[in-house]
Design an enzyme around this catalytic site. Structure first.
Site, PDB file in Angstrom:
ATOM      1  N   THR A 200     -16.413  12.040  64.381  1.00  0.00           N
ATOM      2  CA  THR A 200     -15.618  11.929  63.156  1.00  0.00           C
ATOM      3  C   THR A 200     -16.191  10.743  62.398  1.00  0.00           C
ATOM      4  O   THR A 200     -16.627   9.766  63.009  1.00  0.00           O
ATOM      5  CB  THR A 200     -14.147  11.642  63.531  1.00  0.00           C
ATOM      6  OG1 THR A 200     -13.614  12.819  64.119  1.00  0.00           O
ATOM      7  CG2 THR A 200     -13.308  11.231  62.324  1.00  0.00           C
ATOM      8  N   ARG A 228      -4.904  23.982  64.506  1.00  0.00           N
ATOM      9  CA  ARG A 228      -4.530  22.603  64.840  1.00  0.00           C
ATOM     10  C   ARG A 228      -5.119  21.635  63.803  1.00  0.00           C
ATOM     11  O   ARG A 228      -6.249  21.763  63.361  1.00  0.00           O
ATOM     12  CB  ARG A 228      -5.066  22.288  66.230  1.00  0.00           C
ATOM     13  CG  ARG A 228      -4.885  20.841  66.702  1.00  0.00           C
ATOM     14  CD  ARG A 228      -6.127  20.018  66.480  1.00  0.00           C
ATOM     15  NE  ARG A 228      -6.001  18.679  67.061  1.00  0.00           N
ATOM     16  CZ  ARG A 228      -6.809  17.669  66.763  1.00  0.00           C
ATOM     17  NH1 ARG A 228      -7.776  17.835  65.898  1.00  0.00           N
ATOM     18  NH2 ARG A 228      -6.655  16.500  67.330  1.00  0.00           N
ATOM     19  N   ASP A 231      -5.387  13.807  63.274  1.00  0.00           N
ATOM     20  CA  ASP A 231      -4.910  12.641  62.528  1.00  0.00           C
ATOM     21  C   ASP A 231      -5.717  12.343  61.261  1.00  0.00           C
ATOM     22  O   ASP A 231      -5.205  11.693  60.336  1.00  0.00           O
ATOM     23  CB  ASP A 231      -4.959  11.395  63.423  1.00  0.00           C
ATOM     24  CG  ASP A 231      -6.387  11.109  63.890  1.00  0.00           C
ATOM     25  OD1 ASP A 231      -7.073  12.074  64.298  1.00  0.00           O
ATOM     26  OD2 ASP A 231      -6.827   9.952  63.827  1.00  0.00           O
ATOM     27  N   GLY A 252     -10.695   9.453  67.334  1.00  0.00           N
ATOM     28  CA  GLY A 252     -10.246   9.570  68.719  1.00  0.00           C
ATOM     29  C   GLY A 252      -9.325  10.763  68.886  1.00  0.00           C
ATOM     30  O   GLY A 252      -9.320  11.667  68.042  1.00  0.00           O
ATOM     31  N   GLY A 254      -6.646  12.756  68.284  1.00  0.00           N
ATOM     32  CA  GLY A 254      -5.767  12.737  67.126  1.00  0.00           C
ATOM     33  C   GLY A 254      -4.275  12.764  67.391  1.00  0.00           C
ATOM     34  O   GLY A 254      -3.495  12.119  66.686  1.00  0.00           O
TER      35      GLY A 254
HETATM   36  N1  ASP Z   1      -9.456  12.237  65.426  1.00  0.00           N
HETATM   37  C1  ASP Z   1     -10.118  13.499  65.326  1.00  0.00           C
HETATM   38  C2  ASP Z   1      -9.091  14.590  65.552  1.00  0.00           C
HETATM   39  O1  ASP Z   1      -8.270  14.459  66.429  1.00  0.00           O
HETATM   40  C3  ASP Z   1     -11.236  13.676  66.286  1.00  0.00           C
HETATM   41  C4  ASP Z   1     -12.148  12.487  66.530  1.00  0.00           C
HETATM   42  O2  ASP Z   1     -11.992  11.483  65.876  1.00  0.00           O
HETATM   43  O3  ASP Z   1     -13.019  12.568  67.393  1.00  0.00           O
HETATM   44  O4  ASP Z   1      -9.143  15.595  64.890  1.00  0.00           O
END
Ligand code: ASP
Length: 334
Positions: A200, A228, A231, A252, A254
């Site tokens: 991300t 889905r 965040d 991370g 989410g």
């Molecule tokens: N935060 C992102 C999500 O959950 C994924 C990521 O940051 O790796 O969609």
């Protein structure tokens, strides 16, 4: 006599408390940079052993290119919002990251992209979720902020809105990369929704006028189902900016970031508890989130140019560049 003694004691305590406050605010009021920006390209199992020297260089160069793109805008007196958007565009156009070109696949073998952007001066914000044809989702989020009365639009509706503007749409094939495809096959074999492909992307910036901005763009999590949404497009979870405190972009797992309103929480700790940026980020990422098993990290910059790059994973693609200084990029924990 006793009453006088108590009064003296109370007064001493009160003056001590206000002294501590003063020291704290003195620390956070020191300007460390006139302008600057911080980026991330995802957090996760990013460890030395998984990177050949060539691969490491490839990531470092792309992160540096992105930083320099935003830096030039800020140096020339441009707005933090424009710097954030242009910097994210560089990362979205690279197949290395899980955003735009390199977005991960959903269980239905689609690339569903999410993005958001926020202006710390006005608290205006724009976000899109589940878009499938927008080459640079953060640009569509910016249009939602600037050219509609809304904050968030989803899927086909968001793209229908975008058609009124000069924005690039691509065929879904554009997003398909070998790496993301293989990651989906592996995730399906393990029957797991996991973010094997970290990446991300996010950027936060402070401009010469003292305005803060933050933005985040992602493909979400590999093998995600049922439309889905994580965040990244949620203001206060994946992205937040407020000129009174800081600008934050997260990456991370989410679901944890949504439940804990992570980026807003960091700003709120600064606003209501007078915590420094670093202390606020540590409290949320290294304590609160970690105790819950929530993996990930944030990048942030405050109104005085203090930078935080805080993560509880083995690594996070990250970097920053402050006024008059060279770019710094890092991959692994130190
Ligand atoms: N935060 C992102 C999500 O959950 C994924 C990521 O940051 O790796 O969609």
């Amino acid at each position: 006599m006793k009453k006088i003694l108590i009064a003296v004691l109370v007064l001493t305590c009160l003056s001590l408390v206000s002294c501590t406050r003063e020291v704290k605010s003195q620390v956070s009021e020191t300007k460390v940079a006139d302008f600057g920006l911080v980026i991330h390209g995802g957090a996760g199992n990013i460890v030395k052993e998984r990177f050949s020297p060539e691969k490491k260089t490839e990531y470092e160069q792309k992160l540096e290119e992105a930083l320099n793109t935003g830096y030039e805008i800020l140096k020339n007196g441009g707005a933090s919002l424009d710097a954030v958007q242009a910097t994210i565009n560089v990362l979205e156009d690279s197949p290395l990251f899980n955003a735009g070109k390199g977005a991960v696949f959903s269980a239905e073998e689609r690339n569903e992209l999410d993005a958001s952007i926020m202006d710390g001066k006005t608290l205006n914000a724009g976000a899109v979720a589940g878009v499938m044809h927008t080459r640079n989702p953060v640009n569509l989020a910016r249009l939602v902020m600037d050219s509609s009365k809304h904050v968030m639009m989803v899927g086909a509706g968001a793209e229908e809105f975008g058609k009124q503007f000069d924005i690039e749409f691509v065929d879904t094939e554009y997003f398909k990369t070998e790496k993301s495809w293989k990651a989906l096959q592996r995730a399906k074999a393990k029957e797991k929704s996991l973010n094997e492909k970290m990446g991300t992307v996010g950027c936060v910036a402070l401009d010469k006028n003292g305005n803060l901005a933050a933005g985040t763009s992602t493909g979400g999590m590999t093998n995600k189902k049922f439309k889905r949404v994580g965040d990244s497009p949620i203001i206060g979870a994946g992205t937040y900016a407020n000129n009174n405190t800081c600008a934050v972009s997260a990456t991370g797992h989410g679901e944890f970031f949504i439940r804990n309103c992570v980026t807003h929480d960091i700003s709120a700790l600064m606003e209501y508890k007078n915590l420094s940026l670093k202390d606020a980020a540590d409290k949320v990422i290294m304590k609160k989130l970690k105790n819950q098993g929530g993996n990930g990290g944030i990048v942030a910059i405050d109104k005085n140019g203090n930078v935080a790059m805080t993560f509880n994973t083995p690594g996070m693609f990250r970097g920053f560049r402050l006024s008059g200084k060279k770019a710094v990029v890092k991959l692994f924990a130190e």
